[in-house]
Design an enzyme around this catalytic site. Structure first.
Site, PDB file in Angstrom:
ATOM      1  N   LYS A 109       0.547  -1.329   0.004  1.00 53.78           N
ATOM      2  CA  LYS A 109      -0.033   0.154  -0.432  1.00 53.78           C
ATOM      3  C   LYS A 109       0.873   1.066  -0.021  1.00 53.78           C
ATOM      4  CE  LYS A 109      -4.183  -2.366   2.153  1.00 53.78           C
ATOM      5  NZ  LYS A 109      -3.706  -3.519   1.738  1.00 53.78           N
TER       6      LYS A 109
HETATM    7  C1  LIG Z   1      -4.565  -5.207   0.958  1.00 55.27           C
HETATM    8  C2  LIG Z   1      -4.057  -5.504   0.323  1.00 55.27           C
HETATM    9  C3  LIG Z   1      -4.074  -6.839  -0.244  1.00 55.27           C
HETATM   10  C4  LIG Z   1      -5.027  -6.167  -0.882  1.00 55.27           C
HETATM   11  O1  LIG Z   1      -5.016  -5.560  -2.174  1.00 55.27           O
HETATM   12  P1  LIG Z   1      -6.257  -5.583  -2.768  1.00 55.27           P
HETATM   13  O2  LIG Z   1      -5.977  -4.502  -3.510  1.00 55.27           O
HETATM   14  O3  LIG Z   1      -7.369  -4.910  -1.480  1.00 55.27           O
HETATM   15  O4  LIG Z   1      -7.685  -6.287  -3.794  1.00 55.27           O
HETATM   16  C5  LIG Z   1      -3.347  -8.334  -0.355  1.00 55.27           C
HETATM   17  N1  LIG Z   1      -2.428  -8.568   0.811  1.00 55.27           N
HETATM   18  C6  LIG Z   1      -1.910  -7.514   1.534  1.00 55.27           C
HETATM   19  C7  LIG Z   1      -0.507  -7.801   2.188  1.00 55.27           C
HETATM   20  C8  LIG Z   1      -2.418  -6.039   1.896  1.00 55.27           C
HETATM   21  O5  LIG Z   1      -2.020  -5.196   2.012  1.00 55.27           O
END
Ligand SMILES: *Cc1c(COP(=O)(O)O)cnc(C)c1O
Length: 466
Positions: A112
């Site tokens: 993120k």
């Molecule tokens: C947020 C997250 C996801 C999922 O991603 P999306 O964009 O919501 O599908 C997968 N793995 C980790 C470690 C995350 O923090």
């Protein structure tokens, strides 16, 4: 570039507008009115660029007139200069067919960061121009909160209030939030569960007493700018592996469908993607939707991959819009039905459109652990549980073996040391740059689980909108 809502009834906005807007006023999600397209020659010309420059070139058509190309490049250099790896999203080989794209070299060790580090800078630029202030409110059970806090800490004209359920996030997760001491960061531990915290945040968005004085904003993945920033690493990986002359497939650990939707955008822009594999854990609404058109919610089962423990995937609406004929009125009706019954069937057009590019697979706890063990024993790579679910799905895929298959690594294994140790016997250490996390000073407020107390706390400390 102009942006339209997936439900067809909200005003059109430019890039600056959608970055600050969040959800559209008709309840839909903003999407570009049309997809920019890069020719093979234009894609070939992106080879070998440093990541920040690649990012600026891929994103420029979406940004349009909201930033000059020079300013966009500066922001990318600042955002990606904070990553611990020069390649920003390095590609690691597992075997003759499988690769892992490491997206966790940002400040909080989760993918993120790639989007949120840029988003914090975009907020600051756009708010300065408008002479406005933004109050971000959020609830977190862990990962999103720390990435959002790091992205806006110390930024002008932005305050962030992040609620977490007291005693119910891990020590690492809490400290990643509460050791950020910038004066515009406000951590609040509330008595109650994550759902209680989430409900308070929702109420703040609808609270006239707050919204009349403050511009309340969110940083969740319905924000278009986040998805846009994630398109870049699909280009980076595919270019490394031979695009535009060679096709590539991706396997994506999926929760809210933001990350994998960015892959769909990359394909629409002309990147030769053979297939996008949506990897889910046992919370498999997306796997069911993609295999037999059944998009119905269940109850959430907690797993070792908490960021994928979801009931609904908000960004899935963007895909249904795009592959189902971009009919906002029809989609608004379909989504209203879903919001009432918590279930819907995909139309034939949606199912056909989805099948062109997407596949899916689901991994249970033992399959996840097995994938972690396979990567460690055969390739010496330690993967986190989310990434392991992606790798499991990639290894199930029935694709031409000549096509390289890239699994997106969404978190650093040290964020989930217990699950990794159980599967592999290895306890991953936090990287040196966050290694003093347990020596740093913490600061946070403790409030009762009462809405009025939390709202008053925010109102006393936030900066009025203008
Ligand atoms: C947020 C997250 C996801 C999922 O991603 P999306 O964009 O919501 O599908 C997968 N793995 C980790 C470690 C995350 O923090």
């Amino acid at each position: 570039m102009e942006y339209i809502s997936t439900r067809g009834a909200a005003p059109r906005l430019d890039f600056e507008g959608v970055t600050l807007a969040g959800l559209a006023s008709d309840g839909g999600l903003y999407s570009p009115r049309e997809w920019p397209h890069f020719s093979e020659d234009e894609i070939a010309a992106l080879r070998g660029l440093p990541y920040p420059e690649l990012a600026a070139r891929v994103m420029q058509p979406f940004v349009g007139d909201s930033l000059t190309p020079a300013r966009l490049r500066e922001l990318c250099e600042t955002a990606y200069g904070r990553f611990a790896h020069k390649a920003v999203t390095p590609l690691v080989q597992l075997d003759e067919r499988h690769w892992v794209l490491e997206l966790f070299h940002g400040p909080t060790l989760a993918f993120k960061d790639v989007a949120l580090q840029l988003l914090g800078l975009l907020f600051e630029d756009f708010l300065a121009r408008r002479e406005e202030n933004l109050t971000i409110v959020g609830a977190t059970s862990g990962d999103t909160g720390s990435a959002a806090i790091d992205a806006v800490a110390g930024r002008e004209r932005v305050d962030v209030f992040m609620l977490h359920p007291r005693g119910r996030v891990s020590d690492v997760q809490r400290r990643q939030m509460t050791t950020v001491l910038a004066p515009n960061v406000h951590n609040i531990a509330i008595d109650g569960s994550f759902d209680d915290a989430q409900a308070m945040v929702k109420r703040m968005f609808a609270d006239q007493a707050l919204t009349s004085r403050f511009r309340i904003g969110a940083v969740n993945s319905i924000n278009w700018a986040r998805l846009m920033a994630q398109v870049v690493y699909y280009f980076a990986a595919a270019l490394q592996l031979g695009a535009p002359g060679r096709k590539v497939a991706f396997s994506v650990p999926t929760g809210n469908f933001g990350d994998v939707f960015a892959g769909h955008v990359a394909a629409r822009m002309g990147l030769p993607i053979e297939r996008l594999i949506v990897a889910t854990n046992v919370n498999d609404i997306l796997h069911r939707a993609l295999t037999d058109g059944d998009y119905s919610t269940g109850t959430v089962t907690p797993t070792a991959a908490p960021s994928m423990d979801i009931q609904v995937s908000s960004n899935f609406e963007r895909l249904l819009f795009d592959v189902g004929g971009r009919d906002g009125a029809a989609l608004a009706e379909q989504m209203r039905g879903f919001e009432t019954t918590r279930a819907m069937r995909l139309t034939n057009a949606q199912r056909d459109g989805v099948a062109d590019l997407f596949a899916s697979a689901r991994a249970d706890a033992s399959e996840t652990a097995k994938a972690m063990r396979w990567a460690y024993e055969n390739c010496g790579e330690v993967l986190d549980p989310h990434t392991a679910i992606g790798l499991h799905a990639a290894r199930q895929a029935e694709l031409d073996p000549a096509i390289p298959l890239v699994t997106l690594a969404t978190a650093h294994p040290a964020k989930f040391p217990d699950a990794v140790e159980r599967a592999t016997g290895i306890r991953p250490a936090l990287p040196a740059r966050v290694g003093d996390l347990f020596e740093r000073q913490e600061r946070y407020a403790e409030l009762p689980g009462e809405y009025d107390a939390v709202a008053a706390y925010v109102a006393e400390r936030a900066t009025p909108a203008a």
